[in-house]
Design a protein around this motif. Sequence first.
Motif, PDB file in Angstrom:
ATOM      1  N   ASP A 176       0.723  -1.380  -0.044  1.00 52.55           N
ATOM      2  CA  ASP A 176       0.069  -0.142  -0.049  1.00 52.55           C
ATOM      3  C   ASP A 176       0.924   1.257  -0.084  1.00 52.55           C
ATOM      4  O   ASP A 176       2.066   1.139   0.474  1.00 52.55           O
ATOM      5  N   ARG A 177       0.242   2.394  -0.664  1.00 50.88           N
ATOM      6  CA  ARG A 177       1.054   3.588  -0.774  1.00 50.88           C
ATOM      7  C   ARG A 177       0.513   4.432   0.372  1.00 50.88           C
ATOM      8  O   ARG A 177      -0.777   4.609   0.031  1.00 50.88           O
ATOM      9  N   VAL A 178       1.240   5.190   0.978  1.00 48.95           N
ATOM     10  CA  VAL A 178       0.873   6.195   2.016  1.00 48.95           C
ATOM     11  C   VAL A 178       1.556   7.222   1.968  1.00 48.95           C
ATOM     12  O   VAL A 178       2.933   7.525   1.384  1.00 48.95           O
ATOM     13  N   HIS A 179       1.255   8.599   2.393  1.00 46.22           N
ATOM     14  CA  HIS A 179       1.991   9.794   2.410  1.00 46.22           C
ATOM     15  C   HIS A 179       2.482  10.104   3.909  1.00 46.22           C
ATOM     16  O   HIS A 179       1.700  10.116   4.619  1.00 46.22           O
ATOM     17  N   PHE A 180       3.699  10.648   4.042  1.00 50.92           N
ATOM     18  CA  PHE A 180       4.415  11.140   5.119  1.00 50.92           C
ATOM     19  C   PHE A 180       4.830  12.385   5.026  1.00 50.92           C
ATOM     20  O   PHE A 180       5.134  12.896   3.981  1.00 50.92           O
ATOM     21  N   THR A 181       4.951  13.029   6.281  1.00 55.79           N
ATOM     22  CA  THR A 181       5.931  14.270   6.226  1.00 55.79           C
ATOM     23  C   THR A 181       6.675  14.410   7.522  1.00 55.79           C
ATOM     24  O   THR A 181       6.448  13.555   8.301  1.00 55.79           O
ATOM     25  N   ASN A 182       7.826  14.939   7.221  1.00 51.72           N
ATOM     26  CA  ASN A 182       8.719  14.896   8.236  1.00 51.72           C
ATOM     27  C   ASN A 182       8.592  16.420   8.895  1.00 51.72           C
ATOM     28  O   ASN A 182       9.329  16.777  10.063  1.00 51.72           O
ATOM     29  N   GLY A 183       7.643  16.950   8.705  1.00 55.63           N
ATOM     30  CA  GLY A 183       7.273  18.275   9.560  1.00 55.63           C
ATOM     31  C   GLY A 183       8.199  19.581   9.006  1.00 55.63           C
ATOM     32  O   GLY A 183       8.069  20.739   9.537  1.00 55.63           O
ATOM     33  N   LYS A 184       9.074  19.396   7.946  1.00 56.78           N
ATOM     34  CA  LYS A 184      10.156  20.326   7.615  1.00 56.78           C
ATOM     35  C   LYS A 184       9.956  20.772   6.156  1.00 56.78           C
ATOM     36  O   LYS A 184      10.664  21.290   5.486  1.00 56.78           O
ATOM     37  N   GLY A 185       8.531  20.549   5.671  1.00 54.35           N
ATOM     38  CA  GLY A 185       8.314  21.083   4.272  1.00 54.35           C
ATOM     39  C   GLY A 185       8.314  19.769   3.340  1.00 54.35           C
ATOM     40  O   GLY A 185       7.830  19.857   2.216  1.00 54.35           O
ATOM     41  N   SER A 186       8.841  18.631   3.750  1.00 60.09           N
ATOM     42  CA  SER A 186       8.884  17.375   2.707  1.00 60.09           C
ATOM     43  C   SER A 186       7.570  16.629   2.869  1.00 60.09           C
ATOM     44  O   SER A 186       7.022  16.145   3.774  1.00 60.09           O
ATOM     45  N   LEU A 187       7.008  16.498   1.725  1.00 59.78           N
ATOM     46  CA  LEU A 187       5.954  15.397   1.561  1.00 59.78           C
ATOM     47  C   LEU A 187       6.448  13.998   0.883  1.00 59.78           C
ATOM     48  O   LEU A 187       6.974  14.100  -0.260  1.00 59.78           O
ATOM     49  N   LEU A 188       6.539  13.128   1.620  1.00 64.45           N
ATOM     50  CA  LEU A 188       6.902  11.651   1.097  1.00 64.45           C
ATOM     51  C   LEU A 188       5.884  10.637   0.633  1.00 64.45           C
ATOM     52  O   LEU A 188       4.998  10.274   1.375  1.00 64.45           O
ATOM     53  N   HIS A 189       6.091  10.359  -0.601  1.00 59.67           N
ATOM     54  CA  HIS A 189       5.438   9.317  -1.250  1.00 59.67           C
ATOM     55  C   HIS A 189       5.994   7.807  -0.987  1.00 59.67           C
ATOM     56  O   HIS A 189       7.067   7.692  -1.203  1.00 59.67           O
ATOM     57  N   CYS A 190       5.435   7.034  -0.151  1.00 61.40           N
ATOM     58  CA  CYS A 190       5.953   5.806   0.674  1.00 61.40           C
ATOM     59  C   CYS A 190       5.121   4.753   0.192  1.00 61.40           C
ATOM     60  O   CYS A 190       3.878   4.668  -0.051  1.00 61.40           O
ATOM     61  N   VAL A 191       5.846   3.477   0.249  1.00 65.84           N
ATOM     62  CA  VAL A 191       5.161   2.383   0.128  1.00 65.84           C
ATOM     63  C   VAL A 191       5.590   1.261   1.352  1.00 65.84           C
ATOM     64  O   VAL A 191       6.753   1.402   1.734  1.00 65.84           O
ATOM     65  N   ILE A 192       4.714   0.523   1.954  1.00 66.11           N
ATOM     66  CA  ILE A 192       4.943  -0.151   2.926  1.00 66.11           C
ATOM     67  C   ILE A 192       5.468  -1.357   2.659  1.00 66.11           C
ATOM     68  O   ILE A 192       4.839  -2.328   1.694  1.00 66.11           O
ATOM     69  N   THR A 193       6.593  -1.809   3.041  1.00 62.74           N
ATOM     70  CA  THR A 193       7.320  -2.927   2.680  1.00 62.74           C
ATOM     71  C   THR A 193       7.161  -3.838   3.408  1.00 62.74           C
ATOM     72  O   THR A 193       7.537  -5.186   3.222  1.00 62.74           O
ATOM     73  N   GLU A 194       6.803  -3.744   4.788  1.00 65.52           N
ATOM     74  CA  GLU A 194       6.498  -4.989   5.825  1.00 65.52           C
ATOM     75  C   GLU A 194       5.533  -4.230   6.621  1.00 65.52           C
ATOM     76  O   GLU A 194       5.649  -3.334   7.439  1.00 65.52           O
ATOM     77  N   ALA A 195       4.136  -5.063   6.678  1.00 65.89           N
ATOM     78  CA  ALA A 195       3.109  -4.583   7.279  1.00 65.89           C
ATOM     79  C   ALA A 195       3.216  -5.057   8.736  1.00 65.89           C
ATOM     80  O   ALA A 195       2.145  -6.296   9.167  1.00 65.89           O
ATOM     81  N   ASN A 196       4.104  -4.791   9.538  1.00 59.60           N
ATOM     82  CA  ASN A 196       4.217  -5.554  10.930  1.00 59.60           C
ATOM     83  C   ASN A 196       3.456  -4.540  11.925  1.00 59.60           C
ATOM     84  O   ASN A 196       3.975  -3.357  12.093  1.00 59.60           O
ATOM     85  N   PRO A 197       2.593  -5.078  12.679  1.00 57.63           N
ATOM     86  CA  PRO A 197       1.835  -3.976  13.466  1.00 57.63           C
ATOM     87  C   PRO A 197       2.765  -3.630  14.754  1.00 57.63           C
ATOM     88  O   PRO A 197       2.324  -2.817  15.514  1.00 57.63           O
ATOM     89  N   LYS A 198       3.697  -4.217  14.968  1.00 58.13           N
ATOM     90  CA  LYS A 198       4.875  -3.665  16.044  1.00 58.13           C
ATOM     91  C   LYS A 198       6.000  -2.940  15.485  1.00 58.13           C
ATOM     92  O   LYS A 198       6.753  -2.130  16.161  1.00 58.13           O
ATOM     93  N   LYS A 199       6.253  -3.165  14.013  1.00 56.70           N
ATOM     94  CA  LYS A 199       7.370  -2.289  13.708  1.00 56.70           C
ATOM     95  C   LYS A 199       7.161  -2.444  12.099  1.00 56.70           C
ATOM     96  O   LYS A 199       8.012  -2.888  11.352  1.00 56.70           O
ATOM     97  N   ALA A 200       6.199  -1.573  11.686  1.00 56.82           N
ATOM     98  CA  ALA A 200       5.939  -1.410  10.074  1.00 56.82           C
ATOM     99  C   ALA A 200       7.442  -0.659   9.533  1.00 56.82           C
ATOM    100  O   ALA A 200       7.956   0.093   9.901  1.00 56.82           O
ATOM    101  N   LYS A 201       7.629  -1.124   8.102  1.00 57.86           N
ATOM    102  CA  LYS A 201       8.723  -0.801   7.481  1.00 57.86           C
ATOM    103  C   LYS A 201       8.323  -0.136   6.286  1.00 57.86           C
ATOM    104  O   LYS A 201       7.225  -0.520   5.413  1.00 57.86           O
ATOM    105  N   LEU A 202       8.782   1.158   5.845  1.00 58.62           N
ATOM    106  CA  LEU A 202       8.144   1.923   4.697  1.00 58.62           C
ATOM    107  C   LEU A 202       9.531   2.233   3.685  1.00 58.62           C
ATOM    108  O   LEU A 202      10.830   2.436   4.211  1.00 58.62           O
ATOM    109  N   ARG A 203       9.345   2.186   2.626  1.00 64.84           N
ATOM    110  CA  ARG A 203      10.270   2.718   1.797  1.00 64.84           C
ATOM    111  C   ARG A 203       9.825   4.121   0.960  1.00 64.84           C
ATOM    112  O   ARG A 203       8.780   4.080   0.333  1.00 64.84           O
ATOM    113  N   ILE A 204      10.810   5.097   0.940  1.00 66.61           N
ATOM    114  CA  ILE A 204      10.303   6.264   0.291  1.00 66.61           C
ATOM    115  C   ILE A 204      10.381   6.357  -1.213  1.00 66.61           C
ATOM    116  O   ILE A 204      11.835   6.076  -1.828  1.00 66.61           O
ATOM    117  N   GLU A 205       9.627   6.414  -1.988  1.00 67.07           N
ATOM    118  CA  GLU A 205       9.638   6.330  -3.419  1.00 67.07           C
ATOM    119  C   GLU A 205       9.875   7.816  -4.062  1.00 67.07           C
ATOM    120  O   GLU A 205      10.397   7.882  -5.289  1.00 67.07           O
TER     121      GLU A 205
END
Length: 238
Positions: A34-63
């Motif tokens: 799944d693709r989701v959007h993140f920000t770091n609060g400093k002006g960046s909009l990050l288009h990401c994809v979930i690489t590991e859907a772990n409910p305790k430690k999800a991993k994402l890659r910035i595309e």
Amino acid sequence: MQLFFHEHTNEDHFDLDAEESKHLIKVLRKTQGDRVHFTNGKGSLLHCVITEANPKKAKLRIEEREFTPEDDYYIHLAISPTKNSDRMEWMVEKLTEIGVHEITFMESEFSERSHLKLDRLEKKIISACKQSLKTRIPKLNPVRPMTELVQDKNFDTYQRFIAYVDKENDRHLFDKTKVDNAYLVLIGPEGDFSKQELQLAFDNHFLPCSLGKSRLRSETAAVAAIHTLQLKNNLKEL
């Protein structure tokens, strides 16, 4: 679009903590790919994809990364906190949504509170940024004495205003401001500023301003001031 927050995004991959992972995977039912959007609060909009859907430690890659430039103006609000902490939480949330850049809490002669839970207020600000799809998180400062703040030379290049209740103080903030400036607006407590504080502000080149004919609560006045400055600067584009 849903917007999520993660502060450390320098690398192309990042992990979420257990709380954020649970929210993303369990509550929102996001899965690997799944693709989701993140920000770091400093002006960046990050288009990401979930690489590991772990409910305790999800991993994402910035595309993809998008960057929002800073505004041509800067709005700094200084306000005496009210006795009711819920009202301050409501205020920082609304100011963030409208578009404040920096908030300083100010101790004045008639202040009702000198201690605030800044970590809780910061969470409210981050939540408001996500809700209103903002990629820049306002700066939040701890309580500072009003007498020290008005004499701070770092604000010499700002347009400086003090809002208070007076029949003769009838010129609205909108009419006094110039676009594309840095602004510092002081809002006092429910008991307003003392005469000595007003004179100190005037001596340090703060201009009196009105926020309308109604007598406003402190947090309402703050919202009115920030909306006024945003309106003034946004009208230049029309």
